[in-house]
Design a protein around this motif. Structure first.
Motif, mmCIF file in Angstrom:
data_model
loop_
_atom_site.group_PDB
_atom_site.id
_atom_site.type_symbol
_atom_site.label_atom_id
_atom_site.label_comp_id
_atom_site.label_asym_id
_atom_site.label_seq_id
_atom_site.Cartn_x
_atom_site.Cartn_y
_atom_site.Cartn_z
ATOM 1 N N TYR A 116 -0.943 3.305 16.260
ATOM 2 C CA TYR A 116 -0.930 3.770 14.992
ATOM 3 C C TYR A 116 -1.088 2.566 14.233
ATOM 4 O O TYR A 116 -1.970 2.310 13.282
ATOM 5 C CB TYR A 116 0.320 4.634 14.333
ATOM 6 N N ILE A 117 -0.391 1.591 14.547
ATOM 7 C CA ILE A 117 -0.560 0.247 13.684
ATOM 8 C C ILE A 117 -1.581 -0.486 14.127
ATOM 9 O O ILE A 117 -2.544 -1.270 13.244
ATOM 10 C CB ILE A 117 0.806 -0.859 14.322
ATOM 11 N N PRO A 130 3.749 -5.840 5.868
ATOM 12 C CA PRO A 130 4.999 -4.896 5.671
ATOM 13 C C PRO A 130 4.705 -3.431 5.447
ATOM 14 O O PRO A 130 5.493 -2.718 5.795
ATOM 15 C CB PRO A 130 5.595 -5.581 4.368
ATOM 16 N N THR A 131 3.592 -3.459 4.682
ATOM 17 C CA THR A 131 3.425 -1.871 4.513
ATOM 18 C C THR A 131 2.920 -1.175 5.780
ATOM 19 O O THR A 131 3.210 -0.050 5.940
ATOM 20 C CB THR A 131 2.034 -1.869 3.442
ATOM 21 N N MET A 135 4.945 2.381 7.451
ATOM 22 C CA MET A 135 4.012 3.396 7.345
ATOM 23 C C MET A 135 4.143 3.867 8.864
ATOM 24 O O MET A 135 4.152 4.892 9.096
ATOM 25 C CB MET A 135 2.765 3.160 6.972
ATOM 26 N N SER A 136 4.307 2.910 9.848
ATOM 27 C CA SER A 136 4.498 3.158 11.104
ATOM 28 C C SER A 136 5.498 3.930 11.511
ATOM 29 O O SER A 136 5.627 4.551 12.602
ATOM 30 C CB SER A 136 4.208 1.925 12.082
ATOM 31 N N THR A 137 6.581 3.733 10.835
ATOM 32 C CA THR A 137 7.898 4.615 11.068
ATOM 33 C C THR A 137 7.767 5.822 10.120
ATOM 34 O O THR A 137 7.988 6.778 10.610
ATOM 35 C CB THR A 137 8.993 3.701 10.496
ATOM 36 N N VAL A 216 6.270 -10.814 5.300
ATOM 37 C CA VAL A 216 7.702 -9.778 5.609
ATOM 38 C C VAL A 216 8.709 -10.668 4.932
ATOM 39 O O VAL A 216 9.353 -10.125 4.234
ATOM 40 C CB VAL A 216 8.039 -9.487 6.919
ATOM 41 N N PHE A 217 8.676 -11.801 5.111
ATOM 42 C CA PHE A 217 9.853 -12.718 4.823
ATOM 43 C C PHE A 217 9.877 -12.848 3.373
ATOM 44 O O PHE A 217 10.794 -12.604 2.537
ATOM 45 C CB PHE A 217 10.011 -14.078 5.455
ATOM 46 N N GLY A 218 8.850 -13.074 2.843
ATOM 47 C CA GLY A 218 8.634 -13.470 1.347
ATOM 48 C C GLY A 218 8.719 -11.994 0.598
ATOM 49 O O GLY A 218 9.366 -12.232 -0.602
#
Length: 229
Positions: A116-117, A130-131, A135-137, A216-218
């Motif tokens: 999916y990713i 991050p999006t 969404m993959s979850t 992601v960190f930012g």
């Protein structure tokens, strides 16, 4: 991240590259206090681009040969310019029978999630990391149709912001964010709004560059700062 640059590569080809660079990417997950996520992400991106350029067949397949002749900064920007927008894709990863998706996930959760990713990344090359991870979850917990609609909408926004930064300057994106924030926060202190606009601009630039670790960190830091005010 890799599939967003290698849109013509198969799932298996991308998986091979991921495995080859896995050791270094794991280091970015366990940084020490004095180590910067941005620096680690930058090094990972450099290794990734070097990996592509050292593979003549892959570089030719994706028409990256011209980019490989440039220095690090120029090479990275060149790779970004070769990303093809998502306008040609009508939808995200399609599953023939969405009803039994939960059973599919139970049987092979990791493979389905990775697939999916991969599909979402290559179809939406400007969608922020991050999006995609979120969404993959979520996509396996609620209906796929509204998720697909959301991804298309947010992907177009990310694409627009990235194009502004790539073709013009990320300072333009800062101006756009400043205007939007000022309209939303009419009673807020202007200096705080200005700082937030700069932080958002920097985050957009990081995410548009494909530095998923730093992105992601930012975003996490920005959310913590915003919620603390």
């Amino acid at each position: 991240m890799f599939a967003q640059f290698l849109q013509k590569s198969t799932f298996e080809e991308v998986q091979t590259i991921v495995k080859e660079l896995l050791d270094f990417s794991e280091k970015c997950k366990s940084l020490k206090l004095h180590e910067s996520p941005s620096e680690c992400s930058y090094q990972l991106m450099t290794k990734f681009l070097d990996h592509i350029c050292n593979n003549q067949g892959m570089a030719d397949k994706h028409v990256f040969s011209n980019c490989c002749n440039k220095n690090n900064t120029g090479r990275h920007k060149c790779f970004l310019l070769y990303k093809k927008g998502d306008s040609g894709h009508s939808d995200i990863f399609q599953i023939p029978n969405p009803e039994p998706i939960c059973e599919i996930v139970k049987e092979n959760q990791v493979l389905v999630k990775e697939r999916y990713i991969y599909e979402t990344s290559r179809r939406h090359p400007f969608l922020y990391g991050p999006t995609i991870l979120t969404m993959s979850t979520e996509c396996f917990q609620i209906k796929l149709e509204p998720i697909g609609k959301y991804i298309r909408e947010i992907s177009l926004r990310h694409h627009h912001l990235c194009e502004i930064g790539i073709k013009f300057n990320h300072k333009v994106a800062k101006t756009v964010e400043l205007v939007l924030l000022t309209k939303k926060q009419l009673k807020a202190n202007f200096s705080k709004i200005a700082k937030l606009a700069i932080d958002i601009k920097n985050l957009h630039q990081t995410c548009c560059d494909g530095n998923i670790v730093a992105c992601v960190f930012g975003r996490s830091q920005l959310m913590n700062y915003t919620c603390s005010k």
